[in-house]
Enzyme design. Sequence first.
Site, PDB file in Angstrom:
ATOM      1  N   THR A   6     -10.293  16.728  70.697  1.00 17.56           N
ATOM      2  CA  THR A   6     -11.011  17.719  69.882  1.00 17.56           C
ATOM      3  C   THR A   6     -11.891  17.021  68.855  1.00 17.56           C
ATOM      4  OG1 THR A   6      -9.290  19.396  70.163  1.00 17.56           O
ATOM      5  CG2 THR A   6     -10.731  19.632  68.248  1.00 17.56           C
TER       6      THR A   6
ATOM      7  N   LEU B  43     -11.924  20.972  60.161  1.00 16.71           N
ATOM      8  CA  LEU B  43     -10.563  21.529  60.115  1.00 16.71           C
ATOM      9  C   LEU B  43     -10.179  21.981  58.709  1.00 16.71           C
ATOM     10  CD1 LEU B  43      -8.720  18.994  62.468  1.00 16.71           C
ATOM     11  CD2 LEU B  43      -9.756  21.190  63.074  1.00 16.71           C
TER      12      LEU B  43
ATOM     13  N   TRP C 206     -20.158  30.188  69.922  1.00 13.97           N
ATOM     14  CA  TRP C 206     -18.849  30.691  69.489  1.00 13.97           C
ATOM     15  C   TRP C 206     -18.288  31.604  70.564  1.00 13.97           C
ATOM     16  CZ3 TRP C 206     -16.755  28.349  65.505  1.00 13.97           C
ATOM     17  CH2 TRP C 206     -17.571  27.790  64.537  1.00 13.97           C
TER      18      TRP C 206
ATOM     19  N   GLU D 282      11.774  36.582  40.308  1.00 14.84           N
ATOM     20  CA  GLU D 282      12.651  37.325  39.392  1.00 14.84           C
ATOM     21  C   GLU D 282      12.291  37.111  37.923  1.00 14.84           C
ATOM     22  OE1 GLU D 282      15.330  35.939  42.878  1.00 14.84           O
ATOM     23  OE2 GLU D 282      13.457  35.351  41.897  1.00 14.84           O
TER      24      GLU D 282
ATOM     25  N   GLU E 211      -4.228  24.033  66.858  1.00 23.10           N
ATOM     26  CA  GLU E 211      -5.514  24.426  67.437  1.00 23.10           C
ATOM     27  C   GLU E 211      -5.948  23.360  68.446  1.00 23.10           C
ATOM     28  OE1 GLU E 211      -8.617  25.747  64.888  1.00 23.10           O
ATOM     29  OE2 GLU E 211      -7.298  26.949  63.628  1.00 23.10           O
TER      30      GLU E 211
END
Length: 386
Positions: A221, A229, A195, A77, A317
Amino acid sequence: MQPENKPFALNDIRVFFFFEKGESVENHQKYMDLAIELAQQGRGRVNPNPLVGAVIVKDEVVIGSGYHEAYGGLHAEPRALAACTQSAAGATLYVTLEPCAHHGKTPPCTEAIIAAKISRVIIGSADPNPLVSGKGIAILRQQGITVITGIREAACQELNAIFFHYIKNKTPYVLMKYAMTLDGKIATYTGKSKWITGEQARTAVHQTRNEYAGIMVGVNTILQDDPELTCRIEGGKSPCRIICDTHLRTPLSSRVVASARKIPTYLATCSGDQRKIKRFEIMGCQIFQVSKDGDHLDLNELMRKLAAVGIDSILLEGGGALNFSALKSGIVNQLHVYLAPKIFGGAAAKTPVEGSGLEDPAEAFQFTDRKIKIFGEDICLEYMKR
């Protein structure tokens, strides 16, 4: 009076009484849509504040606009008021969220609106924050300003799904994301996964990383992929990293630990080994000691600890084990499944959700509100937790 030959919702009937002669619901929706577009530009930079956009209109001309650009900075605003090309006195302000009425890092937006002599404020969504909820609207009305609520309300609420969840539940909003092949594999039987999806889909994931406060994975992971990451888009912001590591098996040589002084990195563990903990702290990691829930750490307790340090949203993930634990614990709010037109095969190849599984189809984790997005040859299925 209503828009000619066009049906409108009961909510529109309620607010239309306050519109001036010749005005239509559609016209007001147009300006609110512009405010929503502006608000979206703050994604990834305002957490844990909400996304807010504002547009000031006078004699059917936009004379000023703005959005909340960064945490701690001016709200939408006052930015819109500062950008006005003429006096805002007598103008209409469209804002996606109820103006704040309390002193925080900036003064109350209600004060700026009143000082500018705005005559009417049209609000997309009320603010659930107890510091604001209803107070902003009440103060404006006490000053003789006409306040209309509910224009594009659903869209404005969707805009701030993360903020609303965080304020109401005092836990982060969790988006589970994974990429898989047509046969439901997230890696080959050798464990290789680069990938699965193409470049366009991977760019979309990095955009999501830019928008979320944290990214969470399991220790497996880290052990298997040693990922950074980070967000790898130009001008992007990397989220903090959260590693679920029950027994503190994360290598001190891993990339997330090596870069912990640059990017906030949290290790959630049940371990009480102070020698190990001290080593990680020396490297710059922050340790959250969490209770056990069965064989794993208590994810609900972890969510409360993360919320307490201002982490309002998490991109999950994880691998199959963490994903199942997250679903079972009930922390998942949204699901993004990237589906690539490939088949890996292999009974031993990993799938996105593993764990012990469920005994009966009737127990399945249910999702709803499907959206489909296309990224090159890949598609993304988006769902909300039912």
